[in-house]
Write a protein that holds these residues in place. Structure first.
Motif, PDB file in Angstrom:
ATOM      1  N   GLY A 423       1.550  55.917 -33.083  1.00  0.00           N
ATOM      2  CA  GLY A 423       1.326  56.700 -34.294  1.00  0.00           C
ATOM      3  C   GLY A 423       1.174  55.787 -35.492  1.00  0.00           C
ATOM      4  O   GLY A 423       1.904  54.797 -35.639  1.00  0.00           O
ATOM      5  N   VAL A 424       0.211  56.099 -36.355  1.00  0.00           N
ATOM      6  CA  VAL A 424      -0.054  55.284 -37.551  1.00  0.00           C
ATOM      7  C   VAL A 424      -0.331  56.211 -38.734  1.00  0.00           C
ATOM      8  O   VAL A 424      -1.070  57.187 -38.604  1.00  0.00           O
ATOM      9  N   VAL A 425       0.279  55.884 -39.856  1.00  0.00           N
ATOM     10  CA  VAL A 425      -0.078  56.466 -41.146  1.00  0.00           C
ATOM     11  C   VAL A 425      -0.452  55.305 -42.055  1.00  0.00           C
ATOM     12  O   VAL A 425       0.263  54.301 -42.112  1.00  0.00           O
ATOM     13  N   ALA A 426      -1.592  55.419 -42.737  1.00  0.00           N
ATOM     14  CA  ALA A 426      -2.046  54.335 -43.609  1.00  0.00           C
ATOM     15  C   ALA A 426      -2.638  54.903 -44.882  1.00  0.00           C
ATOM     16  O   ALA A 426      -3.298  55.946 -44.856  1.00  0.00           O
ATOM     17  N   VAL A 427      -2.408  54.203 -46.001  1.00  0.00           N
ATOM     18  CA  VAL A 427      -3.017  54.569 -47.278  1.00  0.00           C
ATOM     19  C   VAL A 427      -3.662  53.325 -47.867  1.00  0.00           C
ATOM     20  O   VAL A 427      -3.101  52.234 -47.819  1.00  0.00           O
ATOM     21  N   PRO A 428      -4.887  53.447 -48.396  1.00  0.00           N
ATOM     22  CA  PRO A 428      -5.550  52.280 -49.002  1.00  0.00           C
ATOM     23  C   PRO A 428      -5.030  52.031 -50.407  1.00  0.00           C
ATOM     24  O   PRO A 428      -4.705  52.972 -51.133  1.00  0.00           O
ATOM     25  N   ARG A 441       4.722  54.189 -35.509  1.00  0.00           N
ATOM     26  CA  ARG A 441       5.693  54.824 -34.629  1.00  0.00           C
ATOM     27  C   ARG A 441       5.342  54.501 -33.180  1.00  0.00           C
ATOM     28  O   ARG A 441       4.154  54.467 -32.824  1.00  0.00           O
ATOM     29  N   PRO A 442       6.340  54.300 -32.321  1.00  0.00           N
ATOM     30  CA  PRO A 442       6.067  54.003 -30.907  1.00  0.00           C
ATOM     31  C   PRO A 442       5.711  55.269 -30.142  1.00  0.00           C
ATOM     32  O   PRO A 442       5.926  56.398 -30.620  1.00  0.00           O
ATOM     33  N   GLU A 443       5.173  55.085 -28.940  1.00  0.00           N
ATOM     34  CA  GLU A 443       4.869  56.234 -28.090  1.00  0.00           C
ATOM     35  C   GLU A 443       6.158  56.874 -27.592  1.00  0.00           C
ATOM     36  O   GLU A 443       7.191  56.225 -27.455  1.00  0.00           O
ATOM     37  N   ARG A 479       1.243  59.930 -22.169  1.00  0.00           N
ATOM     38  CA  ARG A 479       1.563  58.624 -22.749  1.00  0.00           C
ATOM     39  C   ARG A 479       0.619  58.372 -23.919  1.00  0.00           C
ATOM     40  O   ARG A 479      -0.386  59.036 -24.094  1.00  0.00           O
ATOM     41  N   GLY A 480       0.978  57.347 -24.712  1.00  0.00           N
ATOM     42  CA  GLY A 480       0.093  56.933 -25.799  1.00  0.00           C
ATOM     43  C   GLY A 480       0.183  57.790 -27.047  1.00  0.00           C
ATOM     44  O   GLY A 480      -0.617  57.631 -27.960  1.00  0.00           O
ATOM     45  N   ARG A 481       1.165  58.692 -27.093  1.00  0.00           N
ATOM     46  CA  ARG A 481       1.335  59.543 -28.276  1.00  0.00           C
ATOM     47  C   ARG A 481       2.727  59.344 -28.867  1.00  0.00           C
ATOM     48  O   ARG A 481       3.711  59.221 -28.137  1.00  0.00           O
ATOM     49  N   SER A 482       2.771  59.342 -30.177  1.00  0.00           N
ATOM     50  CA  SER A 482       4.053  59.243 -30.860  1.00  0.00           C
ATOM     51  C   SER A 482       4.508  60.631 -31.288  1.00  0.00           C
ATOM     52  O   SER A 482       3.807  61.627 -31.079  1.00  0.00           O
ATOM     53  N   ARG A 483       5.660  60.678 -31.901  1.00  0.00           N
ATOM     54  CA  ARG A 483       6.094  61.922 -32.538  1.00  0.00           C
ATOM     55  C   ARG A 483       5.119  62.239 -33.674  1.00  0.00           C
ATOM     56  O   ARG A 483       4.791  61.362 -34.481  1.00  0.00           O
TER      57      ARG A 483
END
Length: 746
Positions: A423-428, A441-443, A479-483
């Motif tokens: 899981g990723v959250v990003a802001v420029p 976040r981990p899977e 697999r491969g998904r975070s919360r």
């Protein structure tokens, strides 16, 4: 729907979805046979279209009714005509009344459409309690559930209530996730049909256009899956020549694929009540029966009202939970921003308060990327992977927010880092550069139980696509998904981006103001030093000249007097040289660079020859290695190398053997040159003074010079965008290294 056979399950599934999306479910051209339908024109309420069974259900027949006002039909004197005409002139969106038309009691409903007034007739069920008897039940339900904080418990209560009202064998509350897969979160049944509690159903069980229809028309009844559709007569509406749009018609015929799906499930009758939260389809109250079952429109209206009550309660609970979390995250943000205001840099402030930085979105890792450099906290992918991810996001031109709980599905490289960054959250924080703040976040490895193998099947005989036939439990490891990221966490990231950008802009303004002040001060200092240097040159020349004239014209001067005159002359010449060096130093700050390719081997050879001529009294062992070319101003670069080599010659004077080595190494963006000697060296504790004006580490009596040479060399190197440093050991020599661009654009 038909389609050509697919070669793989994935292709079959894609074909199945595409075919479902093309199916005209809003304009099926037919209704279910448990009622009748007519389309009336406004304002005269003339019949434009009717279902083919209109004469059987209501009378007269469909063809005989078309073109006639309803007032001319055989039951036209009924109060229904007057009430319907009054409703047509009012603001109410839906008409729902019980009427006796001729000898038969009907529940009549009507709604407006662009093509006219759609009126539906269903035989009334005398066993249904009157509307007045239903309202106390709804009030009691509201009183019992308004204090429930848990959505799961609320769902269980509404399933119980709908099952009691309607008598369906199984009533389920079905919730959609972000990918439109649905999970049964509550269920009430009498044991006739199997339980589906906690099972998950794939998104393509309910295609997108069907979900949109559920959102718009919140209740749908299918009394039996084995009905024969009743066509609309004529097939096209006289108003616009198009099929009748029955999006909001209760009697609308449903897709044959859906009927097959019901039969595969072992369901004969069904009813669905949409739960719409904040104008989005949150879920369904799905009712199933093993035998044919009809629900009166008045009772359906009560169920619809119940669904709307539940939707409001769910909305209130979810909003309250989000608001509470939002306030908590805002407190974290406030504390972090307060610290950043005192931190020397934005990036260092984040790292120093790593717990707050991670807590902004409840993440396990975070990174801030600026100027191609990444600083991290917590569990993150490797730095080089973070930089590549930033470049990938920059290419997508993100404006506000990027959020995913399955990065590998969108960025293929992400599959290697699911253990820390599923899981990723990003802001420029820049529109020009690949600068971002990211959280990771981990899977979470989960075992999901589906309601059957969720694959559509293709008939080997006809090539026709069919919905799945089995609904037995079918497990899959995901697999491969975070919360998933909550809305409060996403908003927290966006808010912090605003604070971060404001912080960066404020610091940029402060730096710009400071730079402007420094530039002004430098210009003033350069003008002052130029003026002083220029004005002092003539007096020093005069002093030296007059001392020489006095010595020549007075041959009888005593020896001590001649010694004094010689000292005056020497001091005046030294001061003149110092003024010349100062003038050169001040001019260098204003001079334009004339950039070209420089053959450094040729420059080094010229410097060696010049210094050999000046030091003929002692031999010097020169070791000039391969020197890569660079880009710069040739005259200034020669001056810099000459100053360093001249220092090497000067400070090896007392050595029995003088050795000077000049080398060069190509790097990614520049060339690093070094001048190494075996002279007297220096103490590294005083290295910071070497490149300052007038700073000397040795006595002028031992080694001549003005103390400006190294300061001038540093200014030349820095004007080319390079760096210079010195390393030395007392009694063992010194090495001066400096870098220059290897490409003109640098």
């Amino acid at each position: 729907m038909t389609a050509s056979p697919a070669s793989t399950p994935a292709a079959a599934q894609a074909d199945f979805l595409a075919a479902c999306e093309r199916e005209p479910i809003r304009i099926p051209g037919a209704i279910q046979p448990h009622g009748a339908l007519i389309l009336l024109a406004r304002p005269d309420l003339r019949v434009l279209q009717a279902s083919a069974n209109f004469g059987v259900v209501v009378g007269p027949d469909a063809e005989g009714s078309c073109g006639r006002p309803i007032a001319e039909l055989r039951w036209g004197s009924d109060t229904f005509c007057r009430e319907l005409a009054q409703w047509c002139e009012g603001p109410e969106p839906l008409y729902l009344r019980s009427h006796r038309l001729g000898q038969q009691a009907f529940t009549v409903s009507a709604h407006r459409s662009p093509q006219g007034i759609v009126v539906e007739f269903e035989p009334a069920d005398d066993r249904v309690p009157p509307p007045a008897a239903l309202y106390p039940m709804l009030r009691r339900f509201l009183e019992r559930t308004e204090r429930l904080a848990d959505v799961g418990e609320l769902s269980d209560r509404v399933a119980e209530q709908v099952a009691g009202l309607t008598g369906f064998n199984r009533v389920m509350v079905y919730r959609f996730d972000e990918d439109w897969n649905g999970t049964v979160i509550a269920e009430r049944g009498d044991g006739v049909l199997p339980t589906y509690l906690d099972l998950r159903f794939p998104a393509f069980d309910i295609p997108a256009q069907a979900r949109e229809l559920y959102r718009l028309n919140r209740l749908r009844l299918i009394p039996t899956a084995d009905y024969q559709p009743v066509p609309i007569v004529p097939a096209h509406c006289p108003v616009d020549g198009a099929p009748l749009d029955m999006s909001f018609a209760a009697l609308r015929s449903v897709s044959p694929v859906h009927l097959e799906y019901m039969r595969n499930m072992g369901t004969v009758a069904s009813m669905s009540i949409s739960i719409v939260v904040d104008d989005r389809l949150w879920g369904l109250i799905s009712c199933h029966h093993a035998a044919e079952r009809h629900i009166d429109p008045q009772l359906r209206a009560a169920c619809d009202f119940l669904g709307r009550l539940v939707a409001q309660q769910i909305d209130a609970r979810e909003r309250a939970a989000e608001d509470k979390e939002r306030l908590r995250l805002k407190q974290v943000e406030t504390e972090l921003v307060t610290h950043l205001a005192r931190a020397p840099t934005f990036q260092s402030g984040l790292v120093e308060r790593a717990s707050h930085w991670l807590g902004l979105v409840n993440a396990d890792g975070a990174a801030v990327i600026t100027d191609g450099i990444a600083l991290t906290a917590g569990s993150t992918p490797p730095i080089d992977a973070i930089l590549r991810l930033a470049e990938w996001m920059h290419e997508r031109r993100l404006d506000q927010l990027y959020a995913t709980d399955c990065l590998s599905a969108q960025w293929t490289e992400g599959a290697a880092f699911t253990d820390v960054a599923s899981g990723v959250v990003a802001v420029p924080i820049s529109r020009i550069h690949a600068s971002f703040i990211m959280w990771f976040r981990p899977e979470i490895i989960r075992t999901v139980t589906w309601g059957g193998d969720p694959a559509a099947k293709v008939s080997a005989e006809t090539g026709r696509l069919h919905p799945r036939a089995s609904f037995a439990s079918w497990t899959e490891q995901v697999r491969g998904r975070s919360r998933p990221w909550r809305e409060a966490e996403r908003l927290s990231a966006v808010d912090f981006r605003t604070a971060a950008v404001d912080f960066v802009l404020k610091r940029a303004e402060e730096r710009a103001q400071l730079t402007e002040e420094l530039q002004r001060s430098n210009r003033e200092l350069e003008a002052f030093s130029y003026s002083i240097s220029h004005d002092l040159r003539a007096p020093f020349r005069h002093i030296a000249g007059y001392a020489e004239l006095l010595a020549e014209e007075e041959p009888e001067l005593k020896h001590i007097s001649r010694h004094y005159l010689k000292g005056i002359s020497h001091a005046a010449l030294s001061a003149g040289q110092l003024v010349d060096d100062l003038l050169h130093f001040s001019q260098l700050g204003r001079a334009d660079l004339r950039i070209s390719r420089i053959d450094m081997r040729k420059v080094a050879d010229e410097v060696r020859r010049s210094l050999d001529l000046e030091s003929q009294e002692r031999p010097i062992s020169w070791d000039i290695g391969p020197l890569p070319d660079c880009w710069g101003d040739p005259s200034l670069v020669r001056q810099a190398l000459f100053n360093l080599a001249e220092n090497a010659v000067k400070y090896t004077r007392k050595q029995p053997e003088t050795r000077i080595r000049i080398t060069g190494i190509e790097r990614s963006a520049d060339v690093l040159y070094a001048v190494e000697d075996n002279g007297i060296g220096f103490d590294m504790a005083y290295a910071s003074k070497l490149f300052q004006v007038f700073q000397r580490l040795h006595r002028p009596e031992d080694y001549e010079g003005t103390g400006i040479g190294l300061a001038l060399t540093r200014r030349i190197v820095e004007r080319h965008g390079g760096t210079i440093e010195a390393r030395g050991t007392v009694g063992q020599g010194a090495t001066f290294s400096f870098s220059l661009p290897r490409r003109p654009e640098a």
